[in-house]
Design a protein around this motif. Structure first.
Motif, PDB file in Angstrom:
ATOM      1  N   VAL A 139       0.836  -1.202   0.000  1.00  0.00           N
ATOM      2  CA  VAL A 139       0.000   0.000   0.000  1.00  0.00           C
ATOM      3  C   VAL A 139       0.872   1.254   0.000  1.00  0.00           C
ATOM      4  N   LYS A 140       1.910   1.282   0.825  1.00  0.00           N
ATOM      5  CA  LYS A 140       2.774   2.463   0.871  1.00  0.00           C
ATOM      6  C   LYS A 140       3.526   2.670  -0.439  1.00  0.00           C
ATOM      7  N   ALA A 141       3.750   1.608  -1.175  1.00  0.00           N
ATOM      8  CA  ALA A 141       4.370   1.744  -2.489  1.00  0.00           C
ATOM      9  C   ALA A 141       3.454   2.476  -3.462  1.00  0.00           C
ATOM     10  N   MET A 142       2.160   2.522  -3.150  1.00  0.00           N
ATOM     11  CA  MET A 142       1.194   3.238  -3.981  1.00  0.00           C
ATOM     12  C   MET A 142       1.016   4.683  -3.560  1.00  0.00           C
ATOM     13  N   PHE A 143       1.652   5.102  -2.463  1.00  0.00           N
ATOM     14  CA  PHE A 143       1.558   6.497  -2.040  1.00  0.00           C
ATOM     15  C   PHE A 143       2.256   7.388  -3.063  1.00  0.00           C
ATOM     16  N   ASP A 144       1.565   8.421  -3.518  1.00  0.00           N
ATOM     17  CA  ASP A 144       2.198   9.403  -4.396  1.00  0.00           C
ATOM     18  C   ASP A 144       3.032  10.401  -3.598  1.00  0.00           C
ATOM     19  N   LYS A 145       2.621  10.648  -2.349  1.00  0.00           N
ATOM     20  CA  LYS A 145       3.408  11.436  -1.402  1.00  0.00           C
ATOM     21  C   LYS A 145       3.242  10.813  -0.031  1.00  0.00           C
ATOM     22  N   ARG A 146       4.297  10.923   0.762  1.00  0.00           N
ATOM     23  CA  ARG A 146       4.227  10.439   2.143  1.00  0.00           C
ATOM     24  C   ARG A 146       4.423  11.635   3.063  1.00  0.00           C
ATOM     25  N   THR A 179      -5.233  -1.482 -12.641  1.00  0.00           N
ATOM     26  CA  THR A 179      -4.611  -2.332 -11.627  1.00  0.00           C
ATOM     27  C   THR A 179      -3.303  -2.922 -12.141  1.00  0.00           C
ATOM     28  N   PHE A 180      -3.322  -3.402 -13.366  1.00  0.00           N
ATOM     29  CA  PHE A 180      -2.111  -4.006 -13.937  1.00  0.00           C
ATOM     30  C   PHE A 180      -1.015  -2.954 -14.119  1.00  0.00           C
ATOM     31  N   ALA A 181      -1.414  -1.736 -14.519  1.00  0.00           N
ATOM     32  CA  ALA A 181      -0.420  -0.670 -14.695  1.00  0.00           C
ATOM     33  C   ALA A 181       0.212  -0.286 -13.361  1.00  0.00           C
ATOM     34  N   TYR A 182      -0.599  -0.135 -12.320  1.00  0.00           N
ATOM     35  CA  TYR A 182      -0.065   0.229 -11.013  1.00  0.00           C
ATOM     36  C   TYR A 182       0.736  -0.917 -10.392  1.00  0.00           C
ATOM     37  N   LEU A 183       0.362  -2.147 -10.743  1.00  0.00           N
ATOM     38  CA  LEU A 183       1.112  -3.310 -10.249  1.00  0.00           C
ATOM     39  C   LEU A 183       2.567  -3.243 -10.714  1.00  0.00           C
ATOM     40  N   ALA A 184       2.775  -2.791 -11.940  1.00  0.00           N
ATOM     41  CA  ALA A 184       4.148  -2.674 -12.450  1.00  0.00           C
ATOM     42  C   ALA A 184       4.954  -1.690 -11.612  1.00  0.00           C
ATOM     43  N   ASN A 185       4.322  -0.610 -11.154  1.00  0.00           N
ATOM     44  CA  ASN A 185       5.023   0.358 -10.305  1.00  0.00           C
ATOM     45  C   ASN A 185       5.426  -0.263  -8.974  1.00  0.00           C
ATOM     46  N   THR A 213      -1.112  -6.854  -5.926  1.00  0.00           N
ATOM     47  CA  THR A 213      -2.279  -6.672  -6.788  1.00  0.00           C
ATOM     48  C   THR A 213      -3.417  -5.991  -6.023  1.00  0.00           C
ATOM     49  N   ALA A 214      -3.580  -6.318  -4.743  1.00  0.00           N
ATOM     50  CA  ALA A 214      -4.624  -5.666  -3.944  1.00  0.00           C
ATOM     51  C   ALA A 214      -4.339  -4.180  -3.786  1.00  0.00           C
ATOM     52  N   ALA A 215      -3.081  -3.818  -3.511  1.00  0.00           N
ATOM     53  CA  ALA A 215      -2.723  -2.404  -3.364  1.00  0.00           C
ATOM     54  C   ALA A 215      -2.913  -1.655  -4.676  1.00  0.00           C
ATOM     55  N   ALA A 216      -2.520  -2.291  -5.792  1.00  0.00           N
ATOM     56  CA  ALA A 216      -2.703  -1.655  -7.095  1.00  0.00           C
ATOM     57  C   ALA A 216      -4.177  -1.437  -7.395  1.00  0.00           C
ATOM     58  N   CYS A 217      -5.007  -2.424  -7.079  1.00  0.00           N
ATOM     59  CA  CYS A 217      -6.447  -2.288  -7.290  1.00  0.00           C
ATOM     60  C   CYS A 217      -7.037  -1.218  -6.378  1.00  0.00           C
ATOM     61  N   THR A 218      -6.477  -1.072  -5.186  1.00  0.00           N
ATOM     62  CA  THR A 218      -6.950  -0.034  -4.270  1.00  0.00           C
ATOM     63  C   THR A 218      -6.774   1.349  -4.886  1.00  0.00           C
ATOM     64  N   LYS A 219      -5.618   1.598  -5.476  1.00  0.00           N
ATOM     65  CA  LYS A 219      -5.393   2.893  -6.110  1.00  0.00           C
ATOM     66  C   LYS A 219      -6.338   3.094  -7.285  1.00  0.00           C
ATOM     67  N   ALA A 220      -6.534   2.045  -8.083  1.00  0.00           N
ATOM     68  CA  ALA A 220      -7.453   2.149  -9.209  1.00  0.00           C
ATOM     69  C   ALA A 220      -8.890   2.373  -8.729  1.00  0.00           C
ATOM     70  N   PHE A 221      -9.272   1.707  -7.634  1.00  0.00           N
ATOM     71  CA  PHE A 221     -10.615   1.877  -7.069  1.00  0.00           C
ATOM     72  C   PHE A 221     -10.826   3.312  -6.589  1.00  0.00           C
ATOM     73  N   LEU A 222      -9.822   3.886  -5.923  1.00  0.00           N
ATOM     74  CA  LEU A 222      -9.956   5.239  -5.382  1.00  0.00           C
ATOM     75  C   LEU A 222     -10.085   6.291  -6.481  1.00  0.00           C
ATOM     76  N   GLU A 223      -9.625   5.983  -7.683  1.00  0.00           N
ATOM     77  CA  GLU A 223      -9.818   6.925  -8.781  1.00  0.00           C
ATOM     78  C   GLU A 223     -11.295   7.077  -9.131  1.00  0.00           C
ATOM     79  N   HIS A 224     -12.101   6.059  -8.794  1.00  0.00           N
ATOM     80  CA  HIS A 224     -13.542   6.111  -9.060  1.00  0.00           C
ATOM     81  C   HIS A 224     -14.324   6.674  -7.878  1.00  0.00           C
ATOM     82  N   TRP A 225     -13.656   6.876  -6.739  1.00  0.00           N
ATOM     83  CA  TRP A 225     -14.371   7.225  -5.512  1.00  0.00           C
ATOM     84  C   TRP A 225     -14.451   8.741  -5.355  1.00  0.00           C
ATOM     85  N   THR A 226     -15.655   9.277  -5.448  1.00  0.00           N
ATOM     86  CA  THR A 226     -15.918  10.687  -5.188  1.00  0.00           C
ATOM     87  C   THR A 226     -17.073  10.739  -4.209  1.00  0.00           C
TER      88      THR A 226
END
Length: 945
Positions: free
Chosen positions: A623-630, A767-773, A929-942
């Motif tokens: 999950v922390k690997a998906m942080f854009d800023k810490r 999810t697959f794109a963020y997984l690579a990161n 994969t769960a962390a990557a999907c979390t970031k992708a999911f949050l892009e839809h969350w408003t």
């Protein structure tokens, strides 16, 4: 000296107590108010909240004024504000801090906050109620945990005592006057004489200049389109060297199509009256502009353009320009380098001339940003200088030309994000500026191209690479500031506020404010003899496009504040993030640059809206690997109450500020404690995500096949271990009070949307794109183990020693024997020799990889009910039985503990099949994969929760 101490002490007083006044808006009894007054009251409260929201920025500006003469000019506004705060503070605390209490504190060794408390004693006669409130805050900071905002929130009942509507008007006036006074004074005080910070107060002539630039861009686009369409009948390509001379005119060298490298001098003008030829003696409607370019080279080709037609004439004689006389900026830099190596010849391209060229080129940028003349290959090799007629063969450095293509197949990439498109030219200008300063050409390398991403093109990579490498060689403070502004141009654009500026104008204004203005100042400071009239353009006409709702330059900021308040809790007002806390000195480059991050650092724990809970360190790492800023890389800045035993990480994912709670262990009981503590510490959380790993049901009732590495998202929760153990069977409690409620409608509707074909495919691709990161950052621990390691055994086939001599406990032929030795439980299938003939055939494994993929490792996302319990499911038969009875798609252990505390969604990667053959081989990849999907999911969350 005494008055100076008073002033400094009063600034510190306001810095302490304003948080208490901002913690809660004043409440006024409206029962005795008239209809008009009732209408005014909410507006006054909103304005007051907004002005209090701005006070921290004013205090930050005041830090530079406190020890200067300007502080005394702002002292009147400060004392007026403190006077009115004193009027509406409770006096209950002032009775507790008598001289004897201070003497008691002073009789022992004390810490720094208590020493500050002793200083208050000497000023207690001024603002006694506020001093007592300040002392209470200091004592709480010394004796209890928490941050100042927490203590201020606890004392909010001690302010706004006895306030009336008339008093509220006075408070609003005092706070407004304070903010504006400090802002005005700070804008006139230079932190550095050579390189001042930019403020957002736009003068009328500056606004008009920006509007002038935008009008020029529109005119130049019209000319470009007209010429391109006129030349489109020619089968060959045409190019132009262009210098922009005014609002509706330009000089150019227009290439011929003979293939001999010929150029025709031309002067092109825009006819704004849409009557080509009319009233323009000597102009003829163009029938063959391409043929006109092949005319005599000593005759000036005059072209008149409109949106509907082009006309031209050639009745003026000019000096012929040889094809080899033009010199590029790259050539001049190379010649300067060669001259510097010689001690006999002074370089023609001096530092003074380079400063002049930089100012002229940035004017090209601010005028032509978004214009078709300014094309993607804008660099030192496409900027040319022609000979100066007054000095022989020396180039005229004050008249640069840019090379542009006029062919119809020229691609103008305006379909991509405007910010991304405009930033690419700013990054390219940053490279030009570095080349001028370093006297060398800078090439974009293959590595720059490879590292480039959608938001960060190769020019950005080259700029940050060279700036980092050669920063020590840049001894010019202006250049350091300007390169930083280029790298952080997105932030600079966001800082531009004026009602007259739409989104396009903001880009132009940001270049003018943060790049052009410092370059002009740099030239003036170093070479005051240079006449600016010869370097700077002057607007030819005034363009008026103002908004009637210009609230002294802060209209848009106020609108942003109202929008922020409409989506947040109304009971508290928190100061805006400090400008010094929004990022590093220059833009950083990391693997998580997939989206532009516009979020700002929250000022308090209450500002976090998304909570993430992880049970295992490998889950939290992903999950922390998906942080854009810490936000906490340099220490915990938000704190927690003393009763909270959780550990937290804070940062940004996409546009959401998130808090990550680290669990001390697995299971729903541990999760429940963590969720309860998180709820009390981070009161603003609207959505909790339980992210990590789980056991998947390989063939759920919906017919979709689940593989290892897939992701499951919960649309409901079943607590499968809550029931009664009867002789021979377990019966789950299934009453109304025993089942978990459905998620709220907002989550259900979003999940239904994500179930759709289009949105589900998009979610999986992201999810697959963020997984690579994540894999780039975490390395082997997150790598895909390979489809050959994805083994599903028959549900009845047990994980035990398979040979009779290996273990008597495990090897029994009777199907009723469930005994398995401890060694077998800790061994892998390879070590035990589990029979691959008992593997279940998988349809997805037999299919070819998706198009463009070399492996079958693209995770699918499944949405359905999830089973949650306190026991680890390691039985294929029980897994299938419960899955059939409850229609669940996965088993996990933490969701049930969080579900009752927060609005919750479970997002987990499948690391095993919840059978006896489960191992840890897939855990790292599944967590990723769960962390990557979390970031992708949050892009839809408003959320509107």
């Amino acid at each position: 000296m005494g008055s100076s101490l008073h002033a400094l002490n009063d600034w510190q007083l306001l810095a302490s107590v304003h948080l208490v006044f901002a913690a809660q808006p004043p409440t006024i009894n409206a029962a005795h108010l008239g209809d008009t007054e009732r209408e005014i009251l909410p507006n006054l409260v909103t304005i007051l909240e907004f002005e209090l929201w701005l006070v921290p920025d004013a205090l930050q500006e005041a830090e530079g004024l406190s020890l200067s003469g300007s502080a005394y000019h702002g002292f009147g506004a400060l004392t007026s504000l403190l006077d009115i705060f004193e009027r509406y503070a409770d006096n209950i605390l002032s009775h507790h801090f008598s001289d004897s209490e201070y003497d008691k504190v002073g009789s022992t060794a004390v810490s720094a906050p208590i020493q500050n408390l002793l200083l208050i004693r000497h000023h207690v006669k001024r603002y006694p109620k506020l001093r007592a409130l300040q002392a209470e805050l200091l004592q709480r900071h010394e004796s209890t945990s928490g941050i100042p905002l927490d203590h201020a929130h606890d004392l909010r009942h001690l302010v706004w005592v006895g306030i009336t509507l008339e008093g509220l008007r006075d408070v609003v006036t005092a706070v407004e006057d304070f903010n504006r006074t400090v802002n005005r004074l700070s804008s006139n005080t230079l932190e550095d004489d050579s390189c001042q910070g930019m403020n957002n107060d736009w003068k009328e002539d500056e606004v008009q200049l920006i509007l002038h630039y935008e009008q020029m861009r529109e005119n130049m686009d019209t000319i470009f389109t007209a010429l391109m369409e006129e030349l489109s009948n020619c089968g060959s390509s045409h190019s132009a060297l262009v210098h922009f001379t005014g609002l509706r005119s330009l000089k150019m060298l227009l290439s011929t199509c003979t293939g001999k490298g010929g150029w025709r001098q031309a002067l092109c003008e825009l006819n704004v009256h849409e009557m080509p030829g009319a009233g323009n003696r000597g102009f003829e409607a163009s029938k063959d502009l391409c043929g006109a370019t092949r005319g005599p080279p000593h005759q000036l080709l005059r072209i008149m353009c409109s949106k509907s037609a082009v006309s031209h004439s050639s009745d003026q004689t000019v000096a012929r320009i040889r094809a080899d006389s033009k010199r590029s900026l790259s050539d001049l830099l190379e010649e300067r380098t060669q001259h510097q190596m010689s001690t006999e010849v002074a370089p023609f391209f001096s530092k003074k001339k380079k400063k002049i060229v930089a100012v002229i080129l940035v004017q090209f940028l601010v005028k032509l940003l978004g214009c078709r003349w300014l094309q993607n290959n804008w660099n030192a090799e496409t900027i040319f200088f022609l000979p100066d007629p007054s000095s022989g063969d020396e180039p005229d450095l004050q008249t640069p030309y840019i090379l542009s293509s006029l062919t119809t197949d020229q691609i103008f990439n305006r379909t991509i994000d405007t910010l991304e498109y405009y930033c690419s030219f700013v990054f390219a200008f940053g490279l030009l500026l570095l080349e001028l300063e370093l006297d060398q050409s800078i090439s974009i390398t293959a590595a720059d191209e490879e590292d480039a991403e959608e938001d960060y093109p190769a020019a950005y990579m080259a700029l940050i690479r060279m700036f980092t490498l050669r920063k020590e060689d840049l001894d010019d403070a202006y250049i350091l500031q300007i390169i930083n502004s280029c790298l952080e141009f997105r932030n600079r654009v966001e800082s531009v506020q004026h009602p007259s500026f739409d989104e396009d104008l903001k880009f132009r204004a940001a270049i003018s404010k943060y790049i052009l203005t410092p370059l002009i100042q740099r030239l003036q400071v170093a070479h005051p003899d240079v006449p600016l009239d010869e370097v700077l353009d002057k607007p030819e006409a005034t363009v008026v496009r103002q908004s009637s709702q210009w609230q002294r330059g802060r209209g848009e900021l106020f609108s942003r504040y109202l929008k922020r308040q409409s989506t947040s809790e109304h009971h508290a007002v928190y100061p805006p993030p400090s400008r010094m806390a929004t990022g590093s000195t220059f833009a950083t480059h990391s693997s998580n640059r997939n989206s532009y991050v516009s979020g700002q650092r929250p000022r308090a724990r209450r500002d976090f809206k998304i909570g993430i809970i992880c049970a295992l360190p490998l889950e939290a790492d992903a999950v922390k690997a998906m942080f854009d800023k810490r936000w906490d890389d340099h220490g915990d800045v938000y704190g927690k109450p003393s009763s909270d035993q959780n550990a937290y990480s804070t940062g940004i994912i996409g546009r959401h500020n998130v808090v990550l709670a680290h669990m001390p262990g697995m299971g729903k009981e541990s999760a429940a404690r963590v969720a309860a503590n998180c709820r009390s510490s981070f009161e603003g959380i609207k959505l909790a995500l339980v992210v990590g790993i789980c056991g998947g049901v390989p063939f759920p009732a919906n017919g979709e096949e689940i593989m290892l590495g897939d992701v499951v998202i919960s649309e409901g929760l079943v607590c499968y271990d809550n029931g009664r153990q009867l002789p021979g069977r377990f019966v789950r409690k299934d009453g109304v009070l025993d089942n978990y409620p459905r998620p709220p409608p907002e989550i259900r509707s979003l999940l239904n949307k994500l179930k759709g074909r289009w949105d589900r495919n998009l979610l999986q691709q992201k999810t697959f794109a963020y997984l690579a990161n994540i894999q780039d950052e975490l390395g082997q621990s997150a790598k895909y183990p390979g489809f050959k390691c994805d083994k599903l055994f028959d549900a009845s086939y047990r994980h035990r020693h398979q040979q009779p001599l290996a273990c008597g406990t495990c090897y029994e032929h009777q199907p009723s024997n469930d005994s398995v030795c401890a060694k077998a439980l800790a061994s892998t299938c390879e070590e035990l020799g589990c029979d691959d003939s008992r593997l279940v055939q998988r349809e997805r494994l037999s299919q070819p990889p998706p198009p463009g993929q070399s492996n079958k490792n693209v995770p699918m996302v499944h949405i359905g009910k999830v089973a949650s319990g306190s026991i680890v499911m390691k039985s294929g038969l029980d897994r299938d039985r419960i899955a059939n009875e409850e229609e669940v798609i996965a088993f996990e252990m933490e969701g049930a503990g969080v579900w009752d505390t927060f609005t919750c969604v479970i997002i987990k990667g499948v690391c095993d099949y919840a059978d006896s053959h489960k191992s840890k081989k897939w855990q790292g990849h599944a967590a990723a994969t769960a962390a990557a999907c979390t970031k992708a999911f949050l892009e839809h969350w408003t959320s509107t929760l």
